[in-house]
Design a protein around this motif. Structure first.
Motif, PDB file in Angstrom:
ATOM      1  N   ALA A  79     -10.022  66.813  14.208  1.00  0.00           N
ATOM      2  CA  ALA A  79     -11.108  67.731  14.156  1.00  0.00           C
ATOM      3  C   ALA A  79     -10.952  68.838  12.848  1.00  0.00           C
ATOM      4  CB  ALA A  79     -11.458  68.273  15.570  1.00  0.00           C
ATOM      5  N   ALA A  80      -9.446  69.150  13.035  1.00  0.00           N
ATOM      6  CA  ALA A  80      -9.159  69.944  11.911  1.00  0.00           C
ATOM      7  C   ALA A  80      -9.310  69.506  10.467  1.00  0.00           C
ATOM      8  CB  ALA A  80      -7.735  70.471  12.012  1.00  0.00           C
ATOM      9  N   MET A  81      -9.107  68.420  10.403  1.00  0.00           N
ATOM     10  CA  MET A  81      -9.233  67.777   9.126  1.00  0.00           C
ATOM     11  C   MET A  81     -10.935  67.705   8.694  1.00  0.00           C
ATOM     12  SD  MET A  81      -6.731  64.473   8.530  1.00  0.00           S
ATOM     13  CE  MET A  81      -7.092  64.373   6.887  1.00  0.00           C
ATOM     14  N   GLY A  82     -11.604  67.416   9.712  1.00  0.00           N
ATOM     15  CA  GLY A  82     -13.216  67.548   9.664  1.00  0.00           C
ATOM     16  C   GLY A  82     -13.797  68.957   9.197  1.00  0.00           C
ATOM     17  N   THR A 284     -24.512  70.596   9.430  1.00  0.00           N
ATOM     18  CA  THR A 284     -24.553  69.272  10.284  1.00  0.00           C
ATOM     19  C   THR A 284     -23.298  69.510  11.121  1.00  0.00           C
ATOM     20  OG1 THR A 284     -25.685  67.904   8.643  1.00  0.00           O
ATOM     21  CG2 THR A 284     -24.220  66.830  10.297  1.00  0.00           C
ATOM     22  N   THR A 285     -22.069  69.942  10.726  1.00  0.00           N
ATOM     23  CA  THR A 285     -20.770  70.211  11.152  1.00  0.00           C
ATOM     24  C   THR A 285     -20.963  71.191  12.238  1.00  0.00           C
ATOM     25  OG1 THR A 285     -19.547  69.703   9.038  1.00  0.00           O
ATOM     26  CG2 THR A 285     -18.432  70.806  10.921  1.00  0.00           C
ATOM     27  N   HIS A 286     -21.769  72.244  11.747  1.00  0.00           N
ATOM     28  CA  HIS A 286     -22.067  73.131  12.823  1.00  0.00           C
ATOM     29  C   HIS A 286     -22.750  72.900  14.106  1.00  0.00           C
ATOM     30  CE1 HIS A 286     -23.153  77.342  14.534  1.00  0.00           C
ATOM     31  NE2 HIS A 286     -24.054  76.808  14.681  1.00  0.00           N
ATOM     32  N   PHE A 287     -23.684  71.904  13.939  1.00  0.00           N
ATOM     33  CA  PHE A 287     -24.576  71.419  15.072  1.00  0.00           C
ATOM     34  C   PHE A 287     -23.759  70.542  15.503  1.00  0.00           C
ATOM     35  CE2 PHE A 287     -28.332  72.979  12.655  1.00  0.00           C
ATOM     36  CZ  PHE A 287     -28.946  73.406  13.881  1.00  0.00           C
ATOM     37  N   SER A 297     -14.693  64.308  15.276  1.00  0.00           N
ATOM     38  CA  SER A 297     -13.578  63.501  14.560  1.00  0.00           C
ATOM     39  C   SER A 297     -14.594  62.019  14.405  1.00  0.00           C
ATOM     40  CB  SER A 297     -12.630  63.000  15.965  1.00  0.00           C
ATOM     41  OG  SER A 297     -11.910  64.012  16.280  1.00  0.00           O
ATOM     42  N   GLY A 298     -15.455  61.877  15.132  1.00  0.00           N
ATOM     43  CA  GLY A 298     -16.448  60.839  14.573  1.00  0.00           C
ATOM     44  C   GLY A 298     -17.158  60.989  13.235  1.00  0.00           C
ATOM     45  N   GLN A 299     -17.627  62.238  13.127  1.00  0.00           N
ATOM     46  CA  GLN A 299     -18.416  62.628  11.872  1.00  0.00           C
ATOM     47  C   GLN A 299     -17.131  62.925  10.769  1.00  0.00           C
ATOM     48  OE1 GLN A 299     -21.607  63.529  11.266  1.00  0.00           O
ATOM     49  NE2 GLN A 299     -20.871  63.550   9.148  1.00  0.00           N
ATOM     50  N   ALA A 300     -15.930  62.968  10.947  1.00  0.00           N
ATOM     51  CA  ALA A 300     -14.864  63.152  10.252  1.00  0.00           C
ATOM     52  C   ALA A 300     -14.658  61.682   9.577  1.00  0.00           C
ATOM     53  CB  ALA A 300     -13.666  63.798  10.672  1.00  0.00           C
ATOM     54  N   THR A 301     -14.602  60.808  10.510  1.00  0.00           N
ATOM     55  CA  THR A 301     -14.318  59.375  10.323  1.00  0.00           C
ATOM     56  C   THR A 301     -15.392  58.927   9.317  1.00  0.00           C
ATOM     57  OG1 THR A 301     -13.355  58.847  12.318  1.00  0.00           O
ATOM     58  CG2 THR A 301     -14.055  57.283  11.163  1.00  0.00           C
ATOM     59  N   ILE A 302     -16.695  59.193   9.487  1.00  0.00           N
ATOM     60  CA  ILE A 302     -17.654  58.652   8.552  1.00  0.00           C
ATOM     61  C   ILE A 302     -17.577  59.269   7.243  1.00  0.00           C
ATOM     62  CG2 ILE A 302     -20.204  58.794   8.135  1.00  0.00           C
ATOM     63  CD1 ILE A 302     -20.667  58.775  11.138  1.00  0.00           C
ATOM     64  N   ASP A 303     -17.109  60.670   7.056  1.00  0.00           N
ATOM     65  CA  ASP A 303     -17.029  61.322   5.946  1.00  0.00           C
ATOM     66  C   ASP A 303     -15.897  60.786   5.179  1.00  0.00           C
ATOM     67  OD1 ASP A 303     -18.827  62.813   6.486  1.00  0.00           O
ATOM     68  OD2 ASP A 303     -17.787  64.703   7.451  1.00  0.00           O
ATOM     69  N   ARG A 304     -14.833  60.099   5.874  1.00  0.00           N
ATOM     70  CA  ARG A 304     -13.969  59.557   4.996  1.00  0.00           C
ATOM     71  C   ARG A 304     -14.099  57.918   4.652  1.00  0.00           C
ATOM     72  NH1 ARG A 304     -12.694  64.046   6.339  1.00  0.00           N
ATOM     73  NH2 ARG A 304     -10.648  64.898   6.000  1.00  0.00           N
ATOM     74  N   ILE A 305     -15.075  57.314   5.195  1.00  0.00           N
ATOM     75  CA  ILE A 305     -15.592  55.947   4.912  1.00  0.00           C
ATOM     76  C   ILE A 305     -16.401  55.989   4.004  1.00  0.00           C
ATOM     77  CG2 ILE A 305     -16.636  53.959   5.825  1.00  0.00           C
ATOM     78  CD1 ILE A 305     -15.717  54.645   8.654  1.00  0.00           C
ATOM     79  N   VAL A 306     -17.235  56.763   3.936  1.00  0.00           N
ATOM     80  CA  VAL A 306     -18.428  56.734   2.894  1.00  0.00           C
ATOM     81  C   VAL A 306     -18.140  57.045   1.595  1.00  0.00           C
ATOM     82  CG1 VAL A 306     -20.365  58.179   1.961  1.00  0.00           C
ATOM     83  CG2 VAL A 306     -20.173  57.966   4.380  1.00  0.00           C
ATOM     84  N   ILE A 378     -20.910  57.293  17.407  1.00  0.00           N
ATOM     85  CA  ILE A 378     -21.260  57.841  16.139  1.00  0.00           C
ATOM     86  C   ILE A 378     -20.997  56.829  15.271  1.00  0.00           C
ATOM     87  CG2 ILE A 378     -20.458  59.587  14.422  1.00  0.00           C
ATOM     88  CD1 ILE A 378     -20.433  61.524  16.820  1.00  0.00           C
ATOM     89  N   VAL A 379     -19.875  56.226  15.101  1.00  0.00           N
ATOM     90  CA  VAL A 379     -19.229  55.424  13.974  1.00  0.00           C
ATOM     91  C   VAL A 379     -19.884  53.988  13.905  1.00  0.00           C
ATOM     92  CG1 VAL A 379     -17.212  53.822  13.007  1.00  0.00           C
ATOM     93  CG2 VAL A 379     -16.958  56.347  14.000  1.00  0.00           C
ATOM     94  N   THR A 380     -20.444  53.459  15.358  1.00  0.00           N
ATOM     95  CA  THR A 380     -21.221  52.347  15.272  1.00  0.00           C
ATOM     96  C   THR A 380     -22.515  52.417  14.746  1.00  0.00           C
ATOM     97  OG1 THR A 380     -19.678  51.707  17.249  1.00  0.00           O
ATOM     98  CG2 THR A 380     -22.174  50.556  16.888  1.00  0.00           C
ATOM     99  N   LEU A 381     -23.080  53.413  15.143  1.00  0.00           N
ATOM    100  CA  LEU A 381     -24.372  53.765  14.561  1.00  0.00           C
ATOM    101  C   LEU A 381     -24.561  53.708  13.207  1.00  0.00           C
ATOM    102  CD1 LEU A 381     -27.505  54.262  15.094  1.00  0.00           C
ATOM    103  CD2 LEU A 381     -26.932  56.757  15.327  1.00  0.00           C
TER     104      LEU A 381
END
Length: 465
Positions: A79-82, A284-287, A297-306, A378-381
């Motif tokens: 989460a800190a990385m995100g 988006t991160t705030h919400f 963590s799910g959002q951070a995973t997407i941010d690294r994949i994209v 999150i990641v699956t969607l």
């Protein structure tokens, strides 16, 4: 005489400029305006392809970094990385905006065969870029804790993210300088060395990250130290790569004002344009933070994949700019139009291929990053459905490049901020009532609207040239 009025065969006006005496360099060593001849599609593919390799290497290391941290099995660290990335994107957006202005004007001067002026302006504006980056980096480091708290960070995640930014942010001038060097190499058509500059940093990070994170047990602090070393190496290698092109010299005081005025006319709207995306990401991160560390963590995973998955699309925005600006400077407006068409076709093909790949391998991706709880949904969607929305992200980015290089930078500013505000805040706010999934769906719907409108406007601008 304006640069756009020169034909490819027109002698350089540099020789008659009283402020620009002939330099004591071998001008035959500098590259001609190579994009005004030959296949446009080939130029776009080569420039974007080499740029994508460099970007993919950089972001793959970032993705690998995230993978290392995720396997420490501490949600606070991921989460800190995100949270840190959300602020880091703002810093990078300013650097990219200045780089866009530099590349657009220098490419136009090279296309108009004004090599001496291009070198004078590039060297002078580098000073401005470094100064702006230094101020922004230091302010971010000082205000890191307060800014992260506003995003919703707390506890161990807040402490880890702040510690990371305290180390990395003051070194922002290194990022800015490295980007500028790569942009100058692209402006003269040297795609190979531009790619190599970014690859050097990626290779060093890939070597140091596991040693510092796992070997010395430094965690996020190790990732930060690796980042500093790799950025320093990029700048050193950039100097070496630019020596053969004579595109840098000792900055001249008289050139600071005209260079800042001319390049800033493109750079300031480009900065405003690029800030829109991370600002929308902050909302988006705030919400998303309301739904806990697993959602972040799910959002951070997407941010690294994209960035890895769409490296080619993102590379198009930096690569097609010099092609457009050189042809605009040479008066080849038909080739400017052709470059836009080629970029949009390649964007569609790239997104389709990426969608098929991510949908087919989404289960291994979940295991790879040890996704848990809501992060799995999150990641699956994203992998199975929302990845398609990046076609419209590509439309927006390519259209912005056209606006910046064809004299309409305020259009790109308007569309990007429209997407970050009207296309993000209301959609994400409504979506948040349906959980983290609703937030992602809302964010995707907004970009569909503004990406489509931007592309239609870009075609209109091209027709009016």
């Amino acid at each position: 005489m304006s640069p756009t009025s020169l034909s490819p065969g027109t002698p350089s006006p540099d020789a008659t400029d009283p402020q620009e005496p002939a330099p004591k360099v071998n001008l035959s060593a500098t590259r001609p305006a190579r994009f005004v001849h030959g296949s446009i599609m080939r130029h776009v593919v080569v420039m974007a392809g080499t740029g994508a390799i460099g970007l993919m290497a950089v972001f793959a290391v970032d993705l690998l970094n995230f993978w290392y941290i995720s396997h420490l099995h501490d949600p606070a660290l991921t989460a800190a990385m995100g949270f840190a990335a959300a602020l880091g994107y703002v810093q990078v957006a300013v650097s990219i905006g200045m780089t866009i202005g530099l590349g657009a004007i220098i490419g136009r001067l090279v296309g108009a065969r004004r090599t001496i002026r291009a070198r004078r302006f590039a060297s002078a504006f580098m000073v401005v870029m470094v100064a702006v980056a230094a101020v922004l980096g230091c302010l971010t480091a000082v205000l890191a804790t307060r800014l992260l708290t506003l995003l919703g960070a707390s506890g161990e995640a807040l402490a880890q993210a702040a510690g990371f930014l305290h180390i990395v942010s003051p070194a922002l001038p290194l990022v800015c300088f490295g980007m500028a060097q790569s942009a100058l190499l692209r402006s003269v058509g040297d795609a190979r060395r531009s790619m190599q500059v970014t690859l050097v940093g990626a290779v060093i990070s890939a070597i140091l990250d596991p040693i510092l994170i796992f070997g010395l047990h430094l965690g996020l602090t190790g990732a930060a130290i690796s980042t500093l070393v790799s950025r320093s190496a990029v700048v050193l290698f950039g100097f070496v790569s630019l020596r053969g092109h004579h595109m840098l010299e000792r900055p001249r005081l008289w050139a600071l004002a005209p260079a800042t005025r001319q390049i800033g006319a493109v750079a300031l709207p480009a900065i405003a344009t690029n800030l829109a995306t991370p600002v929308g990401g902050l909302f988006t991160t705030h919400f998303m933070a309301r739904f806990g560390l697993e959602a972040i963590s799910g959002q951070a995973t997407i941010d690294r994949i994209v960035p890895v998955a769409f490296a080619f699309v993102f590379a198009l925005t930096g690569s097609v700019g010099p092609i457009m600006s050189q042809n605009l400077g040479a008066g080849r407006k038909d080739r400017v139009r052709e470059a836009l068409y080629a970029s949009l076709k390649l964007t569609g093909l790239c997104v389709l291929a990426t969608w098929v790949f991510l949908a087919a391998f989404h289960v291994p991706i979940l295991h790879l990053f040890a996704a848990k709880g809501v992060a799995i949904r999150i990641v699956t969607l994203f992998c199975c459905w929302l990845v398609a929305s990046y076609f419209f992200v590509g439309l927006l980015f390519v259209s912005n490049t056209a606006f910046n290089n064809l004299g309409h930078p305020l259009y790109s500013t308007g569309f990007n901020w429209g997407r970050a505000t009207l296309g993000t805040i209301p959609f994400v706010w409504i979506g948040s009532h349906y959980g983290p999934i609703g937030i992602l769906v809302g964010q995707s719907l907004g970009v569909v609207i503004f990406g489509t409108c931007a592309a239609l406007t870009a075609f209109r601008v091209i027709r009016r040239i």
